[in-house]
Design a protein around this motif. Sequence first.
Motif, short mmCIF file in Angstrom:
data_model
loop_
_atom_site.label_atom_id
_atom_site.label_comp_id
_atom_site.label_asym_id
_atom_site.label_seq_id
_atom_site.Cartn_x
_atom_site.Cartn_y
_atom_site.Cartn_z
N UNK A 59 0.81 -1.20 0.00
CA UNK A 59 0.00 0.00 0.00
C UNK A 59 0.86 1.26 0.00
N UNK A 60 2.12 1.14 0.44
CA UNK A 60 2.99 2.31 0.46
C UNK A 60 3.22 2.87 -0.93
N UNK A 61 3.13 2.01 -1.94
CA UNK A 61 3.31 2.47 -3.31
C UNK A 61 2.20 3.45 -3.71
N UNK A 62 1.02 3.25 -3.19
CA UNK A 62 -0.14 4.05 -3.58
C UNK A 62 -0.43 5.17 -2.58
N UNK A 63 -0.42 4.85 -1.31
CA UNK A 63 -0.63 5.85 -0.25
C UNK A 63 0.46 5.67 0.80
N UNK A 64 1.36 6.62 0.89
CA UNK A 64 2.44 6.50 1.88
C UNK A 64 1.87 6.72 3.27
N UNK A 65 2.65 6.38 4.28
CA UNK A 65 2.19 6.54 5.66
C UNK A 65 2.06 8.01 6.06
N UNK A 66 2.60 8.91 5.26
CA UNK A 66 2.46 10.33 5.54
C UNK A 66 1.31 10.97 4.75
N UNK A 67 0.61 10.17 3.94
CA UNK A 67 -0.47 10.72 3.12
C UNK A 67 -1.71 11.02 3.97
N UNK A 68 -2.51 11.94 3.49
CA UNK A 68 -3.75 12.30 4.18
C UNK A 68 -4.70 11.11 4.25
N UNK A 69 -4.70 10.27 3.21
CA UNK A 69 -5.57 9.09 3.18
C UNK A 69 -5.21 8.09 4.27
N UNK A 70 -3.91 7.83 4.43
CA UNK A 70 -3.47 6.89 5.46
C UNK A 70 -3.82 7.43 6.84
N UNK A 71 -3.54 8.70 7.08
CA UNK A 71 -3.81 9.29 8.39
C UNK A 71 -5.31 9.28 8.69
N UNK A 72 -6.12 9.60 7.69
CA UNK A 72 -7.58 9.59 7.90
C UNK A 72 -8.07 8.17 8.17
N UNK A 73 -7.54 7.21 7.44
CA UNK A 73 -7.94 5.82 7.65
C UNK A 73 -7.60 5.36 9.07
N UNK A 74 -6.40 5.69 9.51
CA UNK A 74 -5.99 5.29 10.87
C UNK A 74 -6.86 5.96 11.92
#
Length: 156
Positions: A1-16
């Motif tokens: 998933x890092x290829x598409x949404x990195x851990x610093x992306x807004x999507x990752x943060x919102x999901x978490x």
Amino acid sequence: MDRYFSTSSAEFKAHAHVADYVFWDANITAQDIGLCAAYASLQRFVKGEDLYIPPRNVTELQAILRNYSDHVVNSLCSQVVSRVALRNSNGWAVARAQSARSLAAVLSKADNAERLVALHSTPQAEVLVSPLHHLIEEDDYAFGSGAVTPRQIRSN
């Protein structure tokens, strides 16, 4: 998933954040839900969950991701504490639009779309053919004006 949404992306943060606080945080917005839906739908596709017919092209991939995203948006909108605020601000449509923008951005980068289409595709050499295919002829089913009745399969 890092290829598409990195851990610093807004999507990752919102999901978490949404995954942990959907029932307790009254400040979750439609934007957060949309970002979370984009991440969750892509994650679901990459894992191959509920993927019975893999996409053959980018258009089918987009339809699958949109379907997955809509499921997440519907689910989160029904679970989030601030349902009244979402309803009054047309939150469902805002969340869907945000999710669509996020997924479109991912698919437009480099070769992500082609890579995702190829992820679950079956190479032509692996397509299964019935071991009895040579025993079945084209006219083994008679289609007349009446009822459809199968004929006996001829053997050599």
